[in-house]
Enzyme design. Structure first.
Site, short mmCIF file in Angstrom:
data_model
loop_
_atom_site.label_atom_id
_atom_site.label_comp_id
_atom_site.label_asym_id
_atom_site.label_seq_id
_atom_site.Cartn_x
_atom_site.Cartn_y
_atom_site.Cartn_z
CD GLN A 63 -1.14 0.05 3.72
OE1 GLN A 63 -1.52 -1.06 4.08
NE2 GLN A 63 -1.52 1.16 4.32
CB CYS A 69 -4.42 -1.11 5.64
SG CYS A 69 -5.40 -0.22 6.88
CG HIS A 362 -2.39 -2.11 9.38
ND1 HIS A 362 -2.44 -1.45 8.17
CD2 HIS A 362 -1.60 -3.22 9.16
CE1 HIS A 362 -1.72 -2.10 7.27
NE2 HIS A 362 -1.22 -3.18 7.85
CG ASN A 383 1.26 -5.82 6.81
OD1 ASN A 383 0.24 -5.17 6.52
ND2 ASN A 383 2.16 -5.39 7.66
#
Length: 438
Positions: A63, A69, A362, A383
């Site tokens: 990102q 996110c 997040h 992630n």
């Protein structure tokens, strides 16, 4: 208020120097920094990259310098679904495409709120919450799904990332400034007794300007694209002139968007209640943004069940707490700063939320779990910070970290109890914009 006296300062200094370990700790902290000086490398013994249940997924996404996110995590779930159905592991969707429409829809919601709240003073707490939220790029799973339902999705090559999608500060700062100025104009029109038609005309003019700004920054989104890819068996596929909506309708017809529920764990609010966050309702006519608040064990149980069914799980968390990017470790014992300082800063999850110490900052994706006879040892986390951090972009999270710093998971209704399903389908309690529900 009392003044700190010279004698008190002298007492503090004497207490500090009474224990020689304080000087040792100070030298280490000054030399290498507080976190490095308190780093506990023994966590590697339990965070070892091996999982009893693990999804077969491709590489990670990135990102960059943006707060997207929530869109990355949502589109990761969709791309894993598409990849499994079509045997194409590393197919990715355009984050920039959905980000474009988020800016348009969120501006529309903001202007509607400013008209609705025009009779309240500017320093009213609800008005201030909306003004603070103007232009923001953070969001939630349900917001992303609202955008997918209305606008569809496109492959990453159909609307690739650009400088401004990867680095959103300039755009969100410009949008926030413009929307706040427009709020003053709309409030003035309301105070002057303008008709609904006049207000709608002004709002349309402002939205047109927002569209121009976002198009300059990101480029206009494609209206059609060719779906082209080679699957994992090297077979070539091409389908011409798909619209983004047609793509979702055809390739996600079995993906039951409405079967998903956000289970939250926010013990500063009553459990077994469905809550609604009006501030986050990003698409007019879309689904309301709701959370079913339950004890943490239900989040873990549902997440494990969904992983074992073969599907990934989005989760909201406070990622900057007890996390190291280099190793990808997420563990409550990672940085032992309390031992370094000789203090106790441990707080309950409810107290952290109530005081603002705790907050979901997040969204990431669970793609694996490690269990020993039903006892959860650790989780594998996908992630969206690229493959240079963690274990090729994947992180390892301990169960205590899950319990302390995970605030919600997105799971299908089939993994809830019957009572939870009833609650999730029932009426919701509206929360104030300033309520911290993680």
């Amino acid at each position: 208020m009392t003044v700190i006296s010279d004698q008190e300062i002298a007492d503090f200094s004497a207490d500090f120097n009474t224990n020689s370990k304080n000087q040792v700790a100070s030298r280490a902290a000054r030399r290498s920094g507080l976190l490095e000086a308190s780093f506990n490398d023994r966590v590697s013994e339990r965070l070892n990259h091996v999982f009893s249940t693990e999804l077969d997924v491709g590489g990670v996404t990135d990102q960059k310098h943006s707060g997207r996110c929530w869109e990355f995590a949502t589109l990761n779930v969709l791309r894993h679904y598409f990849g499994k159905k079509n045997k194409v592991k590393d197919f990715t969707f355009s984050q920039a495409y959905n980000f474009f429409w988020d800016k348009i829809e969120r501006a529309n919601a903001f202007y509607d709120a400013m008209i609705r709240l025009a009779d309240k003073p500017l320093n009213d707490r609800e008005v201030q919450s909306w003004l603070a939220f103007a232009g923001e790029d953070g969001g939630l799973w349900s917001m992303a799904i609202n955008l997918v339902k209305k606008y569809g999705v496109v492959p990453s090559y159909a609307m690739p990332e650009s400088f401004n999608s990867n680095n959103t500060t300039g755009l969100i700062d410009s949008l926030a400034r413009k929307e706040r100025k427009d709020a003053i104009a709309l409030r003035k029109l309301v105070s002057e007794g303008s008709s609904q038609d006049e207000l709608e005309k002004a709002k349309k003019h402002f939205l047109n300007e927002v569209y121009r700004m976002v198009s300059v920054a990101l480029g206009e989104p494609p209206k059609k694209f060719d779906l082209e890819y080679r699957d994992d068996d090297k077979k070539y596929h091409l389908e011409r002139d798909l619209t983004p909506r047609e793509f979702v309708q055809k390739y996600f017809k079995d993906f039951k968007f409405d079967d998903y529920v956000v289970l939250s764990n926010c013990p500063n609010h009553e459990f077994n209640k469905l809550y609604h966050m009006p501030l986050y309702d990003n698409v007019d006519g879309g689904d309301q943004i709701k959370f079913l608040n339950v004890p943490i064990e239900y989040l873990a149980q549902a997440a494990v069940a969904q992983l074992k069914s073969g599907d990934a799980v989005i989760f909201g968390n406070d990622v900057l707490k007890q996390m190291e990017r280099k190793t990808g470790y997420l563990d409550t014992e990672l940085y032992q700063t309390d031992k370094l300082f000789g203090v106790d800063t441990k707080m309950s999850k409810a107290d952290r939320l109530a005081t603002g110490e705790g907050f979901a900052t997040h969204d990431m994706t669970l793609v694996g779990v490690d269990e020993d006879h039903g006892h959860i040892r650790k989780w594998k986390v996908e992630n969206s910070w690229g493959d240079k951090y963690g274990h090729k972009g994947f992180y390892e999270m301990s169960q205590p970290w899950f319990e302390d710093y995970v605030y919600d998971v997105v799971v299908r209704k089939e993994f809830l109890t019957d009572e939870q399903v009833k609650l999730a389908e029932g009426p919701a309690i509206d929360l104030k914009p300033w309520d911290n529900i993680g």
